[in-house]
Design an enzyme around this catalytic site. Structure first.
Site, PDB file in Angstrom:
ATOM      1  N   ARG A 110     -37.594  39.496  65.756  1.00 12.00           N
ATOM      2  CA  ARG A 110     -38.072  39.346  64.382  1.00 12.00           C
ATOM      3  C   ARG A 110     -38.785  40.640  63.976  1.00 12.00           C
ATOM      4  O   ARG A 110     -39.770  41.016  64.605  1.00 12.00           O
ATOM      5  CB  ARG A 110     -39.018  38.142  64.284  1.00 12.00           C
ATOM      6  N   HIS A 154     -43.849  41.546  54.932  1.00 16.10           N
ATOM      7  CA  HIS A 154     -44.960  41.469  55.886  1.00 16.10           C
ATOM      8  C   HIS A 154     -46.038  42.419  55.362  1.00 16.10           C
ATOM      9  O   HIS A 154     -46.441  43.370  56.026  1.00 16.10           O
ATOM     10  CB  HIS A 154     -44.497  41.817  57.300  1.00 16.10           C
ATOM     11  N   GLU A 200     -47.108  34.857  56.265  1.00 12.45           N
ATOM     12  CA  GLU A 200     -48.524  34.501  56.204  1.00 12.45           C
ATOM     13  C   GLU A 200     -49.183  34.701  54.849  1.00 12.45           C
ATOM     14  O   GLU A 200     -50.102  35.522  54.704  1.00 12.45           O
ATOM     15  CB  GLU A 200     -49.303  35.268  57.280  1.00 12.45           C
ATOM     16  N   ASN A 328     -46.424  30.494  62.210  1.00  8.70           N
ATOM     17  CA  ASN A 328     -47.181  31.422  63.053  1.00  8.70           C
ATOM     18  C   ASN A 328     -48.385  30.650  63.568  1.00  8.70           C
ATOM     19  O   ASN A 328     -49.202  30.175  62.775  1.00  8.70           O
ATOM     20  CB  ASN A 328     -47.683  32.618  62.239  1.00  8.70           C
ATOM     21  N   TYR A 330     -51.618  30.517  66.242  1.00 13.54           N
ATOM     22  CA  TYR A 330     -52.514  31.199  67.183  1.00 13.54           C
ATOM     23  C   TYR A 330     -53.682  30.301  67.594  1.00 13.54           C
ATOM     24  O   TYR A 330     -53.892  30.053  68.761  1.00 13.54           O
ATOM     25  CB  TYR A 330     -53.073  32.480  66.548  1.00 13.54           C
ATOM     26  N   GLU A 389     -44.527  33.357  65.174  1.00 11.53           N
ATOM     27  CA  GLU A 389     -45.466  34.227  65.897  1.00 11.53           C
ATOM     28  C   GLU A 389     -46.368  33.382  66.778  1.00 11.53           C
ATOM     29  O   GLU A 389     -46.781  32.290  66.384  1.00 11.53           O
ATOM     30  CB  GLU A 389     -46.396  35.017  64.958  1.00 11.53           C
TER      31      GLU A 389
HETATM   32  C1  BG6 Z   1     -50.760  37.654  62.277  1.00  9.44           C
HETATM   33  C2  BG6 Z   1     -49.894  38.674  61.568  1.00  9.44           C
HETATM   34  O1  BG6 Z   1     -51.775  37.263  61.412  1.00  9.44           O
HETATM   35  O2  BG6 Z   1     -51.393  37.989  63.461  1.00  9.44           O
HETATM   36  C3  BG6 Z   1     -49.602  39.898  62.382  1.00  9.44           C
HETATM   37  O3  BG6 Z   1     -48.725  38.135  61.007  1.00  9.44           O
HETATM   38  C4  BG6 Z   1     -50.867  40.335  63.091  1.00  9.44           C
HETATM   39  O4  BG6 Z   1     -49.101  40.910  61.544  1.00  9.44           O
HETATM   40  C5  BG6 Z   1     -51.317  39.244  64.068  1.00  9.44           C
HETATM   41  O5  BG6 Z   1     -50.688  41.538  63.726  1.00  9.44           O
HETATM   42  C6  BG6 Z   1     -52.653  39.582  64.717  1.00  9.44           C
HETATM   43  O6  BG6 Z   1     -53.658  39.599  63.761  1.00  9.44           O
HETATM   44  P1  BG6 Z   1     -54.878  40.627  63.732  1.00  9.44           P
HETATM   45  O7  BG6 Z   1     -55.624  40.302  62.472  1.00  9.44           O
HETATM   46  O8  BG6 Z   1     -55.718  40.373  64.936  1.00  9.44           O
HETATM   47  O9  BG6 Z   1     -54.326  42.005  63.679  1.00  9.44           O
END
Ligand code: BG6
Length: 484
Positions: A110, A154, A200, A328, A330, A389
């Site tokens: 991607r 992006h 995002e 995405n 996290y 992601e």
């Molecule tokens: C996501 C983004 O928010 O997380 C990415 O889509 C980014 O582009 C990644 O690099 C990590 O986030 P950050 O804010 O820690 O750079």
């Protein structure tokens, strides 16, 4: 551990080294392992990057300026004072980088297309040399058996559009985005079969338009923020139409969104139901309106006089059917419990002592990658989800032997992937996973201080070195399974 056992274990390890094998390498060869939990056949393993974060070459071959060029060159905006002028020099090193993907055994990649490379002025005449770069990249990927997944936006909006119409404050930007999408569809869908529209919105809109943290650095009042988000949703819908009208038959399209992740604090039927309702409300401003064709009553009531202005026709455009939804994922945004007070659910305050990875925002909660797709699939009846992601930053110190033993990243990935496997085993329709990121890169406001890559990048020499997590991910891909 008894003495006897530890001596036996030692003897075993010594035996392996006599064979010239390190213990982990030997273990990797004994598949299938009893603890291995498999993903569905055909599950797509990939990695992810984005244009401004890796390409560099910002003044080459007619590329226009983006809002991130302007923002990163504004003193005080980026923690280490850096910018993406050179970044990973991927524009020139893309062949080497495709080789890195191949070495992992990943079958998908991607990446994002830089809008200002194709339309330096945002609209009008395309820049053929800009397209040439993506032609070269696609050919290289396909020759190496890697399926390209392209993201159209992006965050690197052409500065010209920001200057002329105020970027996403104007629906003129939504129309310009549709024209750009039509051009990409006409020129590249002979090779790109899957397109993500927006990456995002849940980050770039509040951070860029309300909090002033990301480009373009605005601090607008809520009504204008909501209107700008509506224009992004409209851009998505117009782009889906444009791709279907101009792309090859069978081209698939959808968003890649950092869904506001709600997790049941305790796994009871009442809390799960409450978490579903909360997820729908928290995401109404983007994913909800895309997938339902309306803003929820709760969202509109909460926004009150600040609610976006829209027409029924716009809602129809925004809610074009998607072929998939990218999520995405996290960290958990909030944990939820059921409540007998209105609206029937309650977000709990996050303890300051909640553990996190090297990025403070990245709270460790593997269950989030189980609940978010499960709940999204249920409330919006989604048939195909990609984790577009997931990954983590880490200290990633180079040891005296030149290696990077990023055990924290491996711990994170192992636990998140185990929860993702749990979701797929229960029938949640997750069809692929893109690890963020292939290699360290320009991490927006953190500059080069945060490292998310499977490969470490030395930004002086541009050398790429695989971290231990690259071996971990290669093993997961090879077995289509995760040992827990
Ligand atoms: C996501 C983004 O928010 O997380 C990415 O889509 C980014 O582009 C990644 O690099 C990590 O986030 P950050 O804010 O820690 O750079």
């Amino acid at each position: 551990m008894s003495d006897k056992f530890s001596r036996r274990q030692f003897a075993g390890l010594a035996g392996l080294s006599a064979l010239g094998l390190s213990a982990p390498a030997a273990a990797a060869e004994s598949a299938p392992r009893p603890d291995g939990a498999s993903f569905p056949t055909g599950f797509l393993w990939g990695t992810a990057t984005s244009s401004y974060q890796i390409e560099g070459a910002v003044n080459e071959d007619g590329r226009g300026r983006s809002i991130w060029d302007t923002f990163s060159h504004t003193p005080g905006k980026i923690e280490d004072g850096s910018n993406g002028d050179r970044a990973n020099d991927h524009y020139h090193r893309y062949k080497e980088d495709v080789g890195l993907i191949k070495d992992l055994g990943a079958k998908a990649y991607r990446f994002s297309i830089a809008w200002p490379r194709l339309f330096p002025d945002g609209t009008g005449a395309p820049n053929p040399k800009g397209l040439d770069f993506y032609d070269r990249l696609l050919d290289e990927l396909l020759v190496n058996g890697i399926e390209p997944y392209a993201t159209l936006y992006h965050w690197d909006l052409p500065q010209a559009l920001q200057d002329r119409v105020g970027g996403w404050r104007s629906s003129d930007t939504s129309k310009a985005f549709a024209d750009y999408a039509a051009y990409v569809a006409a020129r590249l869908t002979d090779r790109v079969k899957n397109i993500f529209t927006m990456n995002e919105v849940g980050r770039f809109l509040p951070f860029g338009y309300a909090l002033g943290i990301d480009a373009p650095g605005l601090t607008l009042p809520p009504a204008e923020v909501n209107q700008a988000r509506h224009h992004v949703a409209l851009a998505h819908g117009l782009a889906v139409q444009a791709i279907r009208a101009n792309g090859r038959a069978g081209t698939r399209v959808g968003p890649a969104e950092n869904i506001t992740t709600c997790v049941p604090a305790i796994n009871t039927p009442e809390n799960i139901r409450a978490t579903e309702v909360a997820t729908r409300e928290f995401n109404s401003g983007f994913l909800g309106v895309l997938l339902e064709g309306k803003y929820t009553d709760g969202f509109l009531a909460y926004a009150g006089a600040d609610a976006p202005k829209f027409t029924a026709e716009e809602l129809k455009i925004i809610s074009q059917p998607n072929d998939f939804v990218g999520l995405n994922i996290y960290a958990p945004q909030t944990y939820i419990v059921a409540s007998d007070q209105k609206p029937g659910w309650k977000p709990l305050p996050m303890p300051g002592s909640f553990p996190h990875m090297s990025s403070e925002w990245l709270r460790i909660a593997p269950e989030v990658i189980y609940w978010a797709p499960r709940i999204a699939a249920k409330i919006w009846n989604i048939k195909s989800i990609y984790i577009s992601e997931n990954g983590t930053s880490g200290e990633d110190k180079v040891q005296p032997d030149g290696q990077i033993y990023d055990l924290d990243r491996i711990m994170y990935l192992r636990n998140y992937l185990a929860q993702l496997q749990r979701a797929t085993a229960e029938g949640v329709p997750v069809h692929g996973y893109f690890l963020w990121s292939l290699m360290d890169n320009f991490e927006w406001i953190f500059g080069y201080e945060k490292r998310f890559g499977l490969y470490r990048v030395d930004f002086e020499t541009q050398a790429r070195v695989p971290k231990l997590s690259a071996s971990f991910y290669r093993d997961v891909i090879a077995r289509n399974a995760i040992g827990v």
